[in-house]
Design a protein around this motif. Sequence first.
Motif, PDB file in Angstrom:
ATOM      1  N   ASP A 151     -24.051  73.831 -34.761  1.00  0.00           N
ATOM      2  CA  ASP A 151     -23.787  72.822 -33.731  1.00  0.00           C
ATOM      3  C   ASP A 151     -24.900  72.837 -32.697  1.00  0.00           C
ATOM      4  O   ASP A 151     -24.837  73.544 -31.682  1.00  0.00           O
ATOM      5  N   THR A 152     -25.934  72.066 -32.966  1.00  0.00           N
ATOM      6  CA  THR A 152     -27.070  71.971 -32.053  1.00  0.00           C
ATOM      7  C   THR A 152     -26.693  71.178 -30.804  1.00  0.00           C
ATOM      8  O   THR A 152     -25.752  70.376 -30.819  1.00  0.00           O
ATOM      9  N   THR A 187     -26.454  68.392 -27.998  1.00  0.00           N
ATOM     10  CA  THR A 187     -26.540  66.931 -28.017  1.00  0.00           C
ATOM     11  C   THR A 187     -26.513  66.408 -26.591  1.00  0.00           C
ATOM     12  O   THR A 187     -26.253  67.143 -25.633  1.00  0.00           O
ATOM     13  N   ARG A 233     -24.288  72.599 -24.881  1.00  0.00           N
ATOM     14  CA  ARG A 233     -23.948  73.907 -25.452  1.00  0.00           C
ATOM     15  C   ARG A 233     -24.783  75.042 -24.840  1.00  0.00           C
ATOM     16  O   ARG A 233     -25.285  75.915 -25.534  1.00  0.00           O
ATOM     17  N   HIS A 235     -31.031  63.723 -30.470  1.00  0.00           N
ATOM     18  CA  HIS A 235     -29.973  64.610 -29.981  1.00  0.00           C
ATOM     19  C   HIS A 235     -28.616  63.898 -29.920  1.00  0.00           C
ATOM     20  O   HIS A 235     -27.752  64.277 -29.137  1.00  0.00           O
ATOM     21  N   THR A 248     -25.015  66.603 -33.887  1.00  0.00           N
ATOM     22  CA  THR A 248     -25.371  67.985 -34.168  1.00  0.00           C
ATOM     23  C   THR A 248     -25.918  68.095 -35.589  1.00  0.00           C
ATOM     24  O   THR A 248     -25.724  67.199 -36.426  1.00  0.00           O
ATOM     25  N   THR A 293     -24.730  70.096 -37.714  1.00  0.00           N
ATOM     26  CA  THR A 293     -23.508  70.160 -38.533  1.00  0.00           C
ATOM     27  C   THR A 293     -23.052  68.764 -38.924  1.00  0.00           C
ATOM     28  O   THR A 293     -22.742  68.495 -40.104  1.00  0.00           O
ATOM     29  N   GLU A 294     -23.001  67.872 -37.957  1.00  0.00           N
ATOM     30  CA  GLU A 294     -22.563  66.502 -38.228  1.00  0.00           C
ATOM     31  C   GLU A 294     -23.539  65.778 -39.152  1.00  0.00           C
ATOM     32  O   GLU A 294     -23.131  65.021 -40.045  1.00  0.00           O
ATOM     33  N   VAL A 354     -32.966  65.366 -36.331  1.00  0.00           N
ATOM     34  CA  VAL A 354     -32.348  66.247 -35.346  1.00  0.00           C
ATOM     35  C   VAL A 354     -33.429  67.169 -34.783  1.00  0.00           C
ATOM     36  O   VAL A 354     -34.251  67.707 -35.541  1.00  0.00           O
ATOM     37  N   SER A 378     -34.093  70.549 -32.098  1.00  0.00           N
ATOM     38  CA  SER A 378     -33.553  71.630 -31.283  1.00  0.00           C
ATOM     39  C   SER A 378     -34.671  72.315 -30.514  1.00  0.00           C
ATOM     40  O   SER A 378     -35.754  72.564 -31.067  1.00  0.00           O
ATOM     41  N   ALA A 426     -29.863  77.957 -31.426  1.00  0.00           N
ATOM     42  CA  ALA A 426     -30.357  77.334 -32.654  1.00  0.00           C
ATOM     43  C   ALA A 426     -31.451  78.167 -33.304  1.00  0.00           C
ATOM     44  O   ALA A 426     -31.568  78.213 -34.537  1.00  0.00           O
TER      45      ALA A 426
END
Length: 302
Positions: A172-173, A175, A180, A195, A198, A200-201, A244, A246, A260
Amino acid sequence: MNVAMSGSISRRLFLAGTGGVLLAACGSSDGGSVTQDPSGADASGAEGAASSDGDDFALIRYFSDPSITAGLDRRLALGVADIDGTLRPEGPAELRAGLLDDQGELIAEVVGTRRTESVAVPYYEFRLDVADPAIYTLQVDLDGGRADASFTVVESGTLPFAGPGDPLEQFDTPTTSDGRGVDPICTREPGCPFHDVTLTEALAAAKPVVYLIGTPAFCQTGTCGPILELLMEVSDDFDDVTFVHSEVYTDTTATTPAPAVEASGLTFEPSIFLVGADGVVVERLDVVVDVSELRDRIALIA
């Protein structure tokens, strides 16, 4: 990243991995080597040298060692420099080299493509087939001189970070809606558009993913910011790919690694993971990349 990194990340490893190890041809005053930052700054701590007859030149190794796993179409990025470490701004369009096994026997001849498009650090992209784990050497002849770049190939799955053929772990990066614990979530000014979701998404959507770990503001190699700009330049051409980004640090003190980084297992930056719709890494582009190579490699997953 720098000395403040915790865990397995150290300044020495980071510099050797991303600053680029300068491998000298013969004729240097001490026969040694230094670590060369792509932006031009030198740092001590690298090891290894090569020798030959002919005009003096050196190879700059733009990858961490070990970071290559056994398999086909593995990437090596090398720069050509003068013996004092000054990167040569010009060079032939192709660079021919011999691939030697751990016994010094020639096992293949390969050609490196010079990459210069929209990149501050010109380099040669080599593509190698290395079926077995071992220490290999790329032997380059240029203008009557010769220089070697040795590198380690390991079994797939043995590195702390993902590479070709490995699944990319979900994470879960930060956003724009949830940092986070990372502030800012992007040190580009203004922030980049990568961003919204995430990692994951992005992976759960079963679409190709381009995932960059790097810090434009604090990158020691001077390549993170330009690479992010290149991703922004090409992203509109790949509508079915999710991008994405990070950051490396939790805040602007640049002392605490972002979660991350720990989750990825990386000990260097920047790095771009190109992930297929099945969640498996197809390619990882480390340290330097120009826009033409970037487009070529993203097209493999799009």
